[in-house]
Design a protein around this motif. Structure first.
Motif, mmCIF file in Angstrom:
data_model
loop_
_atom_site.group_PDB
_atom_site.id
_atom_site.type_symbol
_atom_site.label_atom_id
_atom_site.label_comp_id
_atom_site.label_asym_id
_atom_site.label_seq_id
_atom_site.Cartn_x
_atom_site.Cartn_y
_atom_site.Cartn_z
ATOM 1 N N GLU A 131 45.882 30.282 48.815
ATOM 2 C CA GLU A 131 46.813 31.235 48.213
ATOM 3 C C GLU A 131 46.216 31.993 47.025
ATOM 4 O O GLU A 131 46.778 32.983 46.567
ATOM 5 C CB GLU A 131 48.131 30.551 47.804
ATOM 6 N N ALA A 132 45.073 31.517 46.517
ATOM 7 C CA ALA A 132 44.441 32.190 45.370
ATOM 8 C C ALA A 132 43.352 33.163 45.804
ATOM 9 O O ALA A 132 42.715 33.797 44.970
ATOM 10 C CB ALA A 132 43.840 31.154 44.423
ATOM 11 N N SER A 133 43.137 33.321 47.115
ATOM 12 C CA SER A 133 41.968 34.092 47.559
ATOM 13 C C SER A 133 42.056 35.558 47.153
ATOM 14 O O SER A 133 41.050 36.150 46.735
ATOM 15 C CB SER A 133 41.772 33.944 49.066
ATOM 16 N N GLY A 134 43.248 36.159 47.271
ATOM 17 C CA GLY A 134 43.391 37.574 46.902
ATOM 18 C C GLY A 134 43.118 37.784 45.425
ATOM 19 O O GLY A 134 42.402 38.713 45.026
ATOM 20 N N ARG A 135 43.670 36.897 44.635
ATOM 21 C CA ARG A 135 43.476 36.995 43.181
ATOM 22 C C ARG A 135 42.008 36.833 42.814
ATOM 23 O O ARG A 135 41.477 37.537 41.947
ATOM 24 C CB ARG A 135 44.313 35.889 42.517
ATOM 25 N N TRP A 136 41.313 35.936 43.490
ATOM 26 C CA TRP A 136 39.911 35.681 43.143
ATOM 27 C C TRP A 136 38.979 36.795 43.602
ATOM 28 O O TRP A 136 37.982 37.086 42.954
ATOM 29 C CB TRP A 136 39.473 34.322 43.673
ATOM 30 N N GLU A 137 39.318 37.421 44.711
ATOM 31 C CA GLU A 137 38.515 38.571 45.146
ATOM 32 C C GLU A 137 38.562 39.647 44.055
ATOM 33 O O GLU A 137 37.542 40.194 43.648
ATOM 34 C CB GLU A 137 39.086 39.103 46.462
ATOM 35 N N GLU A 138 39.771 39.897 43.584
ATOM 36 C CA GLU A 138 39.967 40.895 42.531
ATOM 37 C C GLU A 138 39.261 40.447 41.240
ATOM 38 O O GLU A 138 38.633 41.250 40.547
ATOM 39 C CB GLU A 138 41.481 41.038 42.289
ATOM 40 N N ARG A 139 39.342 39.167 40.956
ATOM 41 C CA ARG A 139 38.775 38.666 39.707
ATOM 42 C C ARG A 139 37.248 38.848 39.670
ATOM 43 O O ARG A 139 36.682 39.190 38.635
ATOM 44 C CB ARG A 139 39.132 37.179 39.553
ATOM 45 N N ILE A 140 36.605 38.611 40.788
ATOM 46 C CA ILE A 140 35.141 38.775 40.826
ATOM 47 C C ILE A 140 34.761 40.235 40.590
ATOM 48 O O ILE A 140 33.853 40.553 39.811
ATOM 49 C CB ILE A 140 34.571 38.263 42.166
ATOM 50 N N LEU A 141 35.494 41.136 41.252
ATOM 51 C CA LEU A 141 35.187 42.564 41.091
ATOM 52 C C LEU A 141 35.405 43.014 39.649
ATOM 53 O O LEU A 141 34.579 43.721 39.069
ATOM 54 C CB LEU A 141 36.067 43.391 42.042
ATOM 55 N N ARG A 142 36.500 42.571 39.058
ATOM 56 C CA ARG A 142 36.801 42.984 37.669
ATOM 57 C C ARG A 142 35.799 42.362 36.681
ATOM 58 O O ARG A 142 35.409 42.982 35.707
ATOM 59 C CB ARG A 142 38.221 42.558 37.290
ATOM 60 N N ALA A 143 35.397 41.136 36.984
ATOM 61 C CA ALA A 143 34.445 40.473 36.081
ATOM 62 C C ALA A 143 33.136 41.256 36.025
ATOM 63 O O ALA A 143 32.552 41.448 34.954
ATOM 64 C CB ALA A 143 34.188 39.051 36.555
#
Lengths: 414, 418
Positions: free
Chosen positions: B322-334
């Motif tokens: 359930e966290a996969s969408g959030r983490w995809e975004e997090r890597i890009l923003r990081a």
């Protein structure tokens, strides 16, 4: 005033700025023979402590600080030190986080130790992290309970298994001071956030501390950074009184399926490598035998003494054979030791020792361990030198002395 | 002062550069090795003196990996290397030494760790096993048995499928670089000694290998001991030019497994400075593992893949589905945030990176491997203690800006659509 003793004039007192080669490694005109790497070049012993022992180990760009605190082998001191150690480790790790400094800590047979490693040029920061490790713990009850639970779990782990139980019984029989481990769990339960500061003042005294410094940082700089470390006040007799008369609680009973049997004997001074050589010989001999039961050899540090134990476990049908093998292990494993058998064993031991000391923290641990056991700054170096002198003849002389000593037996039945 | 990059700018350069490979199109260094200070110093050998070290580490990198496996026999490179390592270990059993082996897609590294007085003896055993002595039948069969037993244990692991897809995305389907360096059961089962000997004769050439020696050694003695290793080593030619791809992409693989894997791949220009790229990888990993830990995260790592089309920064995370969408975004923003550098923040990050580099290379064998791979990649061994302090905030911002659009891979159950 600071007492100054130079361990090895050959290596000089303070590190000088050294040239750097294309790889960034520091280059000195003279290469240091591997054995000399273990020799301290400076020992500073200021009144009131802490003692500082420096090994230069040029070339890595890192500095390692290993601080050890001698702890009396009593249930109260051992258990309190374990809690303080856990709390200090948390404080140091939090302080180290911003720069990614390496923090380690361990409870040793002689007390507790912290190791901090980072770039030499960040030495002030490393010293700060070390000061945090031994700073008086805050009053947090949550942190105390967490530390207590962790230490309690570690202590109980020993007694949950028959092997741990057997080892503890053997240790207690061989050396009287080693028997405190069982009772320490009781004292552990009695430590509160009110008594902790007084116990900290008692245990974290600078005069009980030693620092092994590995790296191109002058020992005087380390001393200046660490002079105000630990507690400067003493006197906690009242607190200790509250622990007297504590009754030992029922310790965990292991689930036992096989018969366990062990023999142990005092194997000489910790700086004598013959006990280590013998343990490796016995271990290799046992590994080659396949008899349907388990046997192993262990070497324990107790004070400045080595204790050699051979332990076995077998189902009832093999129990008698297992006992015979444990009982005869020393004599059979050393029946025909010539140079051709001893040479690879010595080479393996020497390699393991050099491999463990190939990092600044590994070298600090080696030097610190032998210093903690003996109080002699160059004991680690003496051990390395002594290993080079082991021969079949010296080993047999050692065996004669060893077999004349009393043997302790212990067993754990299903 | 704040410095900002437009992260992941559209790369409009020619694709010709991307087709060049720093790895496989490497050209020989012109001219033979010249005598220096009375002895022959090979271009493909670097000696780093650590006078206070207790052991000597020697890493030899053979420019062969699973990329070069014969058609129909994937795993030959690994099988051969394992046999060589096994016979060296048997022969040096009584020596105070240890031999480590790594077989990757484009290279094979043997790292010898030994005492100062025994390293040349152990080196002779390794050198003759690599380049001269026929392969031993006993060693081959013992290795075959061991590897086959390991296959039975490793087969069917979902993480392996993710790794296969990851490498397919990096260089495209059908490229030999995609072969798994762990080898194939069929090859280990069937390949005979003539194939192995032929493969070795073609790829294991001392003069074309590179080596690094780290420890308490004299430079001249080390060069003499290793001769003729590295005499004709091919220095990698860095063409300078475009990253591996310019267009981003996103691939989703639905799988009924218990966690989700996310991979975000940022291609870098071929001529990007390695130390800068490593700094970027370090910082991205730091950003992804900030405190307090994310409850949805199992692990997050960042590393550099040297693909035939250039280096790619690979960020991977294993998370609860359930966290996969959030983490995809997090890597890009990081990664975007790494392009915004405050001076003080930058200096602090650089200190952290320096500290981590020194700690990582405290073990001489880690330094030897890194330096040998430097020689393969750029024809010189870097001095990290000198190079790291020279990085400035502008360069880091430029490095983020030079990354092309990322490709993204997601694998797991119930994955989000973009």
């Amino acid at each position: 005033m600071v007492g100054l003793h130079i361990g090895s004039p050959a290596l000089g007192l303070a590190a000088q700025a050294a040239p750097v080669d294309a790889s960034g490694a520091t280059v000195e005109a003279r290469r240091v023979p591997p054995t000399e790497v273990f020799l301290p070049d400076t020992v500073l012993a200021p009144p009131g402590g802490p003692r500082i022992i420096r090994l230069p180990a040029p070339g890595s760009g890192l500095a390692a600080l290993r601080l050890s605190i001698a702890v009396e082998a009593t249930p109260i001191e051992t258990s309190t030190a374990a809690i303080l150690h856990a709390l200090g480790l948390e404080q140091a790790r939090a302080a180290a986080l911003p720069l990614g400094v390496r923090v380690g800590g361990s409870r040793t047979p002689w007390g507790i130790a912290y190791t901090i490693v980072g770039p030499s040029e960040e030495f002030d920061y490393l010293a700060y992290v070390l000061r945090q490790a031994v700073a008086e713990p805050g009053p947090g009850r949550v942190e105390l309970e967490r530390a207590r639970a962790r230490v309690m779990a570690e202590m109980e782990r020993v007694f949950e298994t028959p092997a741990g139980r057997l080892a503890a019984d053997l240790r207690a029989d061989v050396v009287a001071t080693a028997s405190h481990t069982v009772r320490a769990t009781t004292a552990l339960e009695s430590v509160t956030e009110l008594t902790l500061p007084a116990l900290w003042r008692r245990i974290y005294r600078p005069e009980a501390m030693s620092v092994v410094l590995v790296g191109a940082v002058p020992a005087e700089v380390a001393l200046a950074s660490l002079r105000e470390i630990g507690s400067r006040t003493t006197g906690t007799g009242e607190v200790l009184d509250t622990y007297r008369g504590l009754v030992e609680t029922e310790s965990t009973r292991p689930v036992v399926l096989r018969q366990w049997y062990g023999e142990a004997r005092v194997a000489g001074d910790i700086t004598d490598p013959h006990s280590t050589v013998l343990a490796l010989l016995v271990s290799r001999w046992l590994r080659e035998l396949q008899h349907g039961f388990d046997t192993s050899v262990q070497l324990w540090d107790i004070g400045r003494t080595h204790v050699l134990a051979v332990i076995g476990a077998a189902y009832p049908s093999n129990a008698a054979a297992m006992r015979r093998q444990v009982h005869g292990a020393l004599s059979e494993a050393t029946a025909n030791i010539g140079a051709e058998i001893l040479a690879p064993v010595l080479a393996a031991l020497r390699f393991d020792m050099l491999a463990a000391a190939r990092t600044p923290w590994g070298l600090a641990m080696h030097a610190g361990r032998y210093h903690d056991a003996t109080g002699e700054p160059d004991a680690g170096y003496q051990y390395v030198r002594a290993l080079d002198r082991v021969s079949p003849e010296s080993l047999y002389r050692y065996l004669d002395e060893l077999t004349a000593r009393p043997v302790t037996h212990a067993e754990v039945e299903p | 002062m704040r410095i900002r990059a437009h992260a992941f700018k559209r790369w409009r350069g020619s694709l010709v550069g991307a087709m060049l490979t720093a790895w496989t199109l490497a050209l020989p260094i012109l001219g033979a090795a010249q005598p220096v200070d009375g002895y022959v110093r090979a271009r493909g050998v670097h000696v780093a003196q650590r006078p206070g070290a207790t052991l000597v580490a020697v890493t030899v990198v053979i420019p062969v990996g699973s990329l070069h496996d014969p058609e129909g026999a994937p795993g030959t490179a690994r099988f051969l290397a394992e046999i060589i390592a096994h016979s060296v270990r048997r022969r040096t059993d009584a020596d105070p030494s240890r031999l480590d082996l790594r077989v990757e897609r484009g290279w094979t590294a043997f790292t010898l760790l030994s005492t100062g007085d025994a390293w040349t003896r152990s080196w002779v055993a390794l050198e003759s096993a690599m380049f001269r002595r026929p392969l031993e039948d006993v060693a081959r069969e013992e290795v075959r048995t061991r590897l086959l037993a390991r296959f039975a244990f490793e087969e069917g692991i979902p993480a392996h499928e993710f790794q296969r897809e990851l490498h397919r995305i990096l260089v495209g389907t059908g490229h030999p670089w995609n072969r798994d360096p762990r080898a194939m059961r069929s090859t280990i089962d069937a390949v005979d000694s003539s194939v192995l000997e032929e493969f070795r004769a073609r790829h294991y050439v001392a003069e074309l290998a590179v080596a690094a020696v780290v420890g308490p050694v004299a430079e001249q003695a080390a060069h003499e001991a290793l001769f003729p290793v590295g005499q004709d080593a091919r220095g990698a030619i860095v063409p300078g030019g475009d990253p591996a791809w310019t267009e981003g992409d996103r691939l989703v693989l639905e799988r009924e497994v218990t966690n989700a894997w996310i991979g975000v791949f940022f291609p870098s220009p071929l001529d990007q400075r390695r130390t800068l790229l490593e700094f970027l990888a370090f910082q991205l990993q730091d950003e992804l593992n900030s405190l307090p830990p994310d409850p949805g995260l199992y692990s997050a790592t960042v590393h550099i893949e040297d693909t035939p089309r250039g280096p790619v920064l690979v960020a991977q995370a294993a998370v609860v589905p359930e966290a996969s969408g959030r983490w995809e975004e997090r890597i890009l923003r990081a990664m975007e945030r790494l392009g915004e550098n405050d001076d003080a923040l930058f200096r602090w990050r650089r200190r952290r990176f320096r500290s981590a580099s020194l700690l990582r290379e405290a073990e001489p064998e880690a330094t030897a491997l890194r330096m040998a791979l430097d020689l393969v990649r750029e024809g010189r061994a870097r001095s990290l203690p000198k190079e790291i302090p020279e990085i400035d905030a502008y360069e880091l911002t430029d490095a983020v800006g030079s990354l092309a659009n990322p490709r993204i891979l997601l694998m797991g159950p119930d994955l989000p659509t973009p």
